[in-house]
Design a protein around this motif. Structure first.
Motif, mmCIF file in Angstrom:
data_model
loop_
_atom_site.group_PDB
_atom_site.id
_atom_site.type_symbol
_atom_site.label_atom_id
_atom_site.label_comp_id
_atom_site.label_asym_id
_atom_site.label_seq_id
_atom_site.Cartn_x
_atom_site.Cartn_y
_atom_site.Cartn_z
ATOM 1 N N CYS A 193 2.075 7.730 2.357
ATOM 2 C CA CYS A 193 1.300 7.712 3.652
ATOM 3 C C CYS A 193 0.690 9.206 4.056
ATOM 4 C CB CYS A 193 0.695 6.430 4.066
ATOM 5 S SG CYS A 193 0.721 4.950 4.078
ATOM 6 N N PHE A 194 1.554 9.679 4.647
ATOM 7 C CA PHE A 194 1.910 11.267 4.859
ATOM 8 C C PHE A 194 0.808 11.961 4.162
ATOM 9 C CE2 PHE A 194 4.116 10.047 9.080
ATOM 10 C CZ PHE A 194 3.450 9.355 10.085
ATOM 11 N N VAL A 195 1.927 11.908 2.802
ATOM 12 C CA VAL A 195 1.369 12.941 1.705
ATOM 13 C C VAL A 195 -0.042 12.278 1.605
ATOM 14 C CG1 VAL A 195 1.706 13.504 -1.187
ATOM 15 C CG2 VAL A 195 3.698 12.648 0.237
ATOM 16 N N ARG A 217 2.482 3.623 -3.219
ATOM 17 C CA ARG A 217 1.887 4.487 -3.943
ATOM 18 C C ARG A 217 0.498 4.176 -4.739
ATOM 19 N NH1 ARG A 217 5.003 2.511 -9.733
ATOM 20 N NH2 ARG A 217 3.725 1.021 -9.769
ATOM 21 N N LEU A 218 0.491 3.069 -3.986
ATOM 22 C CA LEU A 218 -1.414 2.717 -5.108
ATOM 23 C C LEU A 218 -1.931 3.694 -3.813
ATOM 24 C CD1 LEU A 218 -3.483 1.731 -6.031
ATOM 25 C CD2 LEU A 218 -3.242 -0.179 -4.827
ATOM 26 N N ILE A 219 -1.535 3.943 -2.576
ATOM 27 C CA ILE A 219 -2.443 4.464 -1.705
ATOM 28 C C ILE A 219 -2.370 6.164 -1.898
ATOM 29 C CG2 ILE A 219 -2.796 5.276 0.405
ATOM 30 C CD1 ILE A 219 -1.137 2.109 1.765
ATOM 31 N N ALA A 220 -1.561 6.365 -2.440
ATOM 32 C CA ALA A 220 -0.872 7.764 -2.539
ATOM 33 C C ALA A 220 -1.973 8.252 -4.053
ATOM 34 C CB ALA A 220 0.509 8.059 -2.702
ATOM 35 N N GLU A 221 -2.079 7.240 -5.170
ATOM 36 C CA GLU A 221 -2.671 7.833 -6.299
ATOM 37 C C GLU A 221 -4.099 7.364 -6.169
ATOM 38 O OE1 GLU A 221 -1.989 3.640 -9.012
ATOM 39 O OE2 GLU A 221 -0.065 4.504 -8.575
ATOM 40 N N GLU A 222 -4.566 6.561 -4.946
ATOM 41 C CA GLU A 222 -5.886 6.239 -4.711
ATOM 42 C C GLU A 222 -6.172 7.495 -3.666
ATOM 43 O OE1 GLU A 222 -8.604 4.478 -5.736
ATOM 44 O OE2 GLU A 222 -7.141 3.508 -6.971
ATOM 45 N N ALA A 223 -5.245 8.444 -2.999
ATOM 46 C CA ALA A 223 -5.597 9.509 -2.524
ATOM 47 C C ALA A 223 -5.685 11.042 -3.878
ATOM 48 C CB ALA A 223 -5.134 9.381 -1.462
ATOM 49 N N GLY A 224 -4.882 10.789 -4.478
ATOM 50 C CA GLY A 224 -5.613 12.159 -5.877
ATOM 51 C C GLY A 224 -3.821 12.382 -5.717
ATOM 52 N N CYS A 225 -2.814 11.788 -5.119
ATOM 53 C CA CYS A 225 -1.338 12.349 -5.294
ATOM 54 C C CYS A 225 -1.064 12.272 -6.725
ATOM 55 C CB CYS A 225 -0.876 11.437 -4.513
ATOM 56 S SG CYS A 225 -1.344 11.955 -3.116
ATOM 57 N N GLY A 226 0.129 13.033 -7.236
ATOM 58 C CA GLY A 226 0.892 12.912 -8.419
ATOM 59 C C GLY A 226 2.597 12.461 -7.360
ATOM 60 N N HIS A 227 3.002 11.335 -8.523
ATOM 61 C CA HIS A 227 4.173 11.666 -8.050
ATOM 62 C C HIS A 227 5.098 10.897 -9.481
ATOM 63 C CE1 HIS A 227 3.401 6.475 -9.738
ATOM 64 N NE2 HIS A 227 2.089 6.892 -8.562
ATOM 65 N N GLY A 228 6.358 10.514 -8.987
ATOM 66 C CA GLY A 228 7.356 10.118 -10.241
ATOM 67 C C GLY A 228 8.245 10.104 -9.448
ATOM 68 N N VAL A 246 9.328 11.345 -5.829
ATOM 69 C CA VAL A 246 9.258 12.622 -6.316
ATOM 70 C C VAL A 246 7.279 12.455 -6.117
ATOM 71 C CG1 VAL A 246 8.747 15.169 -7.149
ATOM 72 C CG2 VAL A 246 11.070 13.916 -7.189
ATOM 73 N N VAL A 247 6.930 13.567 -4.828
ATOM 74 C CA VAL A 247 4.942 12.681 -4.600
ATOM 75 C C VAL A 247 5.112 14.402 -4.022
ATOM 76 C CG1 VAL A 247 3.763 11.244 -3.409
ATOM 77 C CG2 VAL A 247 5.606 10.576 -3.788
ATOM 78 N N ALA A 248 3.551 14.733 -4.291
ATOM 79 C CA ALA A 248 2.887 15.429 -4.263
ATOM 80 C C ALA A 248 1.649 15.557 -3.619
ATOM 81 C CB ALA A 248 3.041 16.833 -5.249
ATOM 82 N N ALA A 249 1.060 15.975 -2.826
ATOM 83 C CA ALA A 249 -0.588 16.395 -2.671
ATOM 84 C C ALA A 249 -1.788 15.892 -4.098
ATOM 85 C CB ALA A 249 -0.911 16.039 -0.888
ATOM 86 N N SER A 250 -1.507 16.782 -4.505
ATOM 87 C CA SER A 250 -1.994 17.527 -5.803
ATOM 88 C C SER A 250 -1.513 17.349 -6.762
ATOM 89 C CB SER A 250 -2.379 18.234 -5.668
ATOM 90 O OG SER A 250 -2.176 19.734 -5.628
#
Length: 266
Positions: A193-195, A217-228, A246-250
């Motif tokens: 969530c911090f990401v 994961r969904l919260i990050a996706e809906e905020a536009g983050c990339g992850h894998g 691995v997660v990133a804010a864009s």
């Protein structure tokens, strides 16, 4: 279809369970050690029972909880093909037991391995991160992200949990870090969530269970983050085993982060 109404109803339940079953024991809980080396308190079990009792108010479905046995988790996963709850009753148990005010309750509702809505609630800060698929991610009514992420990896603030990372990669992160600064908060769900909020720009954790990432994961996706996962493959929901996430804010920051990590795996 998931709606923000369902996510906010879930948010209300997490607030209630936190107030009644979790926070009264804060600073008084006794930490024990589970077979896998992670922490457990009686509050984890009490919170899990309370959540299981309340979740049918939103949807009747099997439940996967972190504090269940592997066989119980597998049984619920199989039975929940049409919908399953995934809960972490206290994410950051060591923080909770030691009086560190950074922990959360995390609950997600998944269909076919995809989270439809989820909530991560930090009771000490009274911060509720929630999302519904296709309806955005939110923090207490404010849409995420809260700030723009770093443009380059060199300017990024990273969240890193070094446990379970390959030794060569961990050594490279310590000796030649590609980012500006590093943090570790001790609550996997909150770190996702911090990401999403922009408080962290990139994130790496060497081994997360489904309950650690199902909501975040969904919260990050809906905020536009990339992850894998580490190495670049998609993060596939599964209660069996742990994943190095691995997660990133864009998306562009995610590509740069994965590229650097992949180059230092050997």
């Amino acid at each position: 279809m998931a709606t923000l109404t369902q996510a906010r109803a879930l948010e209300s339940i997490l607030r209630d369970v936190s107030r009644e079953a979790v926070m009264p024991a804060f600073l008084r809980a006794v930490r024990e050690k589970k077979a896998d080396g992670s922490s457990l308190t009686e509050v984890d079990l009490a919170s899990q029972r309370a959540l299981i009792a309340r979740l049918p108010e939103i949807a009747e479905a099997p439940v996967i909880g972190e504090e269940m046995s592997e066989s119980q988790q597998a049984e619920s996963w199989t039975a929940g093909e049409g919908g399953v709850w995934c809960i972490d009753p206290v994410d950051g148990t060591t923080n909770f037991a030691n009086g560190v005010p950074v922990f959360s309750l995390s609950v997600a509702y998944l269909v076919g391995g995809q989270t439809q809505f989820g909530v991560v609630y930090n009771p000490v800060a009274d911060e509720s991160f929630h999302a519904a698929r296709g309806h955005g991610a939110w923090l207490n009514g404010t849409r995420l992200p809260l700030r723009k992420p770093a443009v380059t990896l060199q300017d990024a603030v990273a969240g890193i949990d070094f446990k379970r990372l390959p030794p060569a990669l961990a050594a490279a992160l310590v000796t030649t870090p590609p980012y500006y600064s590093q943090r570790n908060f001790g609550s996997s769900a909150l770190e996702w969530c911090f990401v999403a909020a922009g408080r962290l720009d990139v994130y790496l954790h060497g081994g997360q269970g489904l309950w650690d990432y199902a909501a975040g994961r969904l919260i990050a996706e809906e905020a536009g983050c990339g992850h894998g996962v580490l190495g670049g493959s998609p993060l596939v929901a599964d209660p069996a085993g742990r994943r190095a996430v691995v997660v990133a804010a864009s998306p562009s920051l995610y590509d740069a982060w994965q590229a650097w990590l992949s180059a230092h795996l050997d």
